[in-house]
Design a protein around this motif. Structure first.
Motif, short mmCIF file in Angstrom:
data_model
loop_
_atom_site.label_atom_id
_atom_site.label_comp_id
_atom_site.label_asym_id
_atom_site.label_seq_id
_atom_site.Cartn_x
_atom_site.Cartn_y
_atom_site.Cartn_z
N ASN A 65 0.80 -1.22 0.00
CA ASN A 65 0.00 0.00 0.00
C ASN A 65 0.84 1.28 0.00
O ASN A 65 0.29 2.38 0.08
CB ASN A 65 -0.97 0.00 1.18
CG ASN A 65 -2.14 -0.93 0.94
OD1 ASN A 65 -2.43 -1.31 -0.19
ND2 ASN A 65 -2.84 -1.30 2.01
N ILE A 66 2.15 1.13 -0.10
CA ILE A 66 3.04 2.28 -0.26
C ILE A 66 3.60 2.25 -1.68
O ILE A 66 4.22 1.27 -2.08
CB ILE A 66 4.20 2.25 0.76
CG1 ILE A 66 3.66 2.30 2.18
CG2 ILE A 66 5.17 3.41 0.50
CD1 ILE A 66 4.72 2.06 3.24
N ASN A 67 3.36 3.29 -2.44
CA ASN A 67 3.92 3.37 -3.79
C ASN A 67 5.43 3.54 -3.67
O ASN A 67 5.91 4.54 -3.12
CB ASN A 67 3.31 4.54 -4.56
CG ASN A 67 3.81 4.61 -6.00
OD1 ASN A 67 4.97 4.39 -6.28
ND2 ASN A 67 2.90 4.94 -6.90
N SER A 68 6.18 2.58 -4.17
CA SER A 68 7.64 2.64 -4.06
C SER A 68 8.29 2.36 -5.41
O SER A 68 9.22 1.57 -5.51
CB SER A 68 8.16 1.66 -3.00
OG SER A 68 7.83 0.32 -3.32
N GLY A 69 7.80 3.02 -6.45
CA GLY A 69 8.47 2.96 -7.74
C GLY A 69 9.92 3.38 -7.58
O GLY A 69 10.24 4.22 -6.73
N SER A 70 10.79 2.84 -8.40
CA SER A 70 12.23 3.06 -8.24
C SER A 70 12.61 4.54 -8.15
O SER A 70 13.54 4.90 -7.43
CB SER A 70 12.99 2.43 -9.41
OG SER A 70 12.68 1.07 -9.55
N LEU A 71 11.90 5.40 -8.88
CA LEU A 71 12.22 6.83 -8.88
C LEU A 71 11.43 7.62 -7.85
O LEU A 71 11.60 8.84 -7.73
CB LEU A 71 11.98 7.41 -10.28
CG LEU A 71 12.78 6.74 -11.41
CD1 LEU A 71 12.49 7.43 -12.74
CD2 LEU A 71 14.27 6.77 -11.12
N ASN A 72 10.59 6.93 -7.09
CA ASN A 72 9.84 7.55 -6.00
C ASN A 72 10.69 7.41 -4.73
O ASN A 72 10.51 6.49 -3.94
CB ASN A 72 8.48 6.88 -5.84
CG ASN A 72 7.64 7.51 -4.74
OD1 ASN A 72 8.07 8.43 -4.05
ND2 ASN A 72 6.42 7.01 -4.58
N ILE A 73 11.62 8.33 -4.57
CA ILE A 73 12.60 8.23 -3.48
C ILE A 73 11.92 8.13 -2.12
O ILE A 73 12.28 7.29 -1.29
CB ILE A 73 13.56 9.43 -3.52
CG1 ILE A 73 14.25 9.55 -4.89
CG2 ILE A 73 14.58 9.33 -2.40
CD1 ILE A 73 15.09 8.38 -5.27
N GLU A 74 10.95 8.97 -1.90
CA GLU A 74 10.25 8.99 -0.61
C GLU A 74 9.55 7.66 -0.34
O GLU A 74 9.60 7.12 0.77
CB GLU A 74 9.23 10.13 -0.60
CG GLU A 74 8.45 10.24 0.71
CD GLU A 74 7.39 11.34 0.66
OE1 GLU A 74 6.62 11.45 1.63
OE2 GLU A 74 7.34 12.08 -0.35
N GLY A 75 8.89 7.11 -1.37
CA GLY A 75 8.17 5.85 -1.19
C GLY A 75 9.09 4.69 -0.91
O GLY A 75 8.81 3.85 -0.05
#
Length: 437
Positions: free
Chosen positions: A53-63
């Protein structure tokens, strides 16, 4: 006795003396491991849901950092020393590195590899975790590979609860850029290489070919390539003339077809042109995997760019394919010039004797638990993975041990929840047995 010889002896002993009925081949500690894993299943499911439930795409540093923080707390809770390895030097979030050091100087050293990131961009129409039925859940990264991370942590939690980690030293490395590697690779993959140099055994928790009856004892490497072509621009009526030539698009067609004709029959070798753009003007943006072009049907194309990948099972096969491809590119058609650029990629993970022995140990654990035999997966059935950077530095390596599923990298990704208990128990039993070598 060496690790490999001892493991071979252990496999023979287990196979020849123990019955393969459900749990009958397990000793007292191993039966307790099975019970502990089963007790941890409800919490494991909650932890998968929380991570998905946390968006953690590779370029989504915060996620990626948020998912890393959750995993860090789970590993700290079972006595691991946890570090966050900052990824700003390679333009990614970073990695979680968790370490448990045995007091036994002869303890086997095991590197366990997962990843925190997914392929889904920060601004995607995000879909959360959903329980479809008793045996199936969906959500971004549920199998690839937030479920795999949970298998790692739950197996270790189960062993630690029984004080059964004393004969192993463990490093857990959860990378933040497996789906889109930071550059340069020498920095983004350094933690994997360092962990592997320290370790005796590497275990990867990608979902491999999503077949619970197989594991990845070998993986093909990945190399990216870009083909750039320039040619004479002129009115279309002049194409094929001695003074103008054949144009950039015909040159691209020749090259790609020659690649296919000369290399396509090699076993385990593939090369895919995934993007092509051409015309009077053509621009390829490699950073965003996008392209733009302008051209007219009555103008000979001046520029073509092609982006693709090359996958092979050995360094020798990679180098052989590169040589043939460069030879093909060098035979330019009249009026055109082509250049082929290869980028750094993932090395192959070869099918070594050590990997075969580790697979046999894992298969024996599966059968002793009352499950199926596990055999080597066809390398063509899975992509590249982080374990390839570790495989050449350890005695034994095995991947594809995570949560099974389907639809990875799509909005329809699902996980087979029946594999959660099974693969967690297999991992816990394998680690325990490695500690007895």
């Amino acid at each position: 006795m060496s690790l490999l010889k001892f493991s071979q002896a252990l496999i023979f002993t287990l196979a020849s003396t123990l019955p393969l009925t459900s749990h009958a081949a397990l000793n007292k500690n191993e039966r307790e491991i099975v019970k502990q894993v089963e007790q941890n299943m409800p919490q494991a499911l909650e932890e998968i849901k929380q991570a998905v439930n946390i968006n953690s795409g590779s370029l989504n540093i915060e996620g990626v950092k948020k998912v890393g923080a959750i995993a860090s707390e789970q590993l700290k809770a079972i006595g691991f020393k946890v570090e966050w390895l900052d990824g700003s030097a390679f333009n990614r979030a970073g990695h979680v590195l968790a370490t448990f050091e045995s007091k036994n100087p002869e303890a086997i050293k095991i590197l366990m590899i997962g990843h925190l990131d997914t392929v889904f961009a920060k601004h995607d129409n995000f879909i959360t975790y959903k329980q479809i039925d008793e045996h199936t859940a969906s959500g971004p990264g549920v199998a690839d590979m937030k479920g795999g991370n949970t298998i790692i942590i739950t197996a270790l939690k189960s062993l630690q609860a029984l004080n059964l980690l004393e004969n192993v030293s463990i490093k857990v490395l959860l990378t933040g850029d497996e789906e889109s590697s930071g550059r340069p690779l020498s920095l983004s993959k350094q933690a994997i290489v360092d962990g592997a140099i320290w370790a005796d055994v590497a275990l990867g928790y990608e979902n491999g070919d999503n077949n619970i009856k197989t594991a990845m004892a070998a993986r093909r490497g990945y190399t990216g390539w870009t083909l750039n072509i320039t040619a004479n621009a002129a009115h279309s009526s002049q194409i094929f003339s001695d003074s103008v030539g054949d144009g950039a698009i015909y040159e691209a067609s020749r090259i790609l077809n020659d690649f296919r004709e000369q290399l396509a029959t090699q076993p385990n070798l593939t090369f895919n042109p995934g993007l092509i753009v051409g015309g009077t003007n053509a621009d390829y943006d490699s950073a965003n995997s996008s392209a733009t072009a302008f051209g007219k049907s009555n103008v000979i194309a001046q520029t073509v760019h092609v982006a693709g990948d090359l996958r092979a099972l050995s360094p020798k096969q990679v180098e052989g394919a590169k040589k043939v491809m460069q030879q093909i590119v060098a035979k330019s058609l009249n009026g055109s010039h082509a250049g082929l650029i290869f980028e750094d990629g993932y090395p192959p993970m070869g099918l070594t004797e050590g990997n075969k022995k580790l697979l046999a140990l894992y298969s024996q654990a599966s059968q002793d638990l009352g499950y199926n035999k596990v055999v080597a997966a066809n390398p063509r059935n899975a992509g590249a993975a982080d374990i390839s950077f570790a495989a050449n530095h350890v005695d034994m390596a095995l991947d594809g041990l995570g949560l099974m599923g389907s639809g990875a990298h799509t909005k329809n990704e699902t996980a087979d929840l029946t594999s959660l208990n099974k693969n967690t128990a297999k991992t816990a039993l394998l680690i325990y047995r490695l500690g007895q070598l």
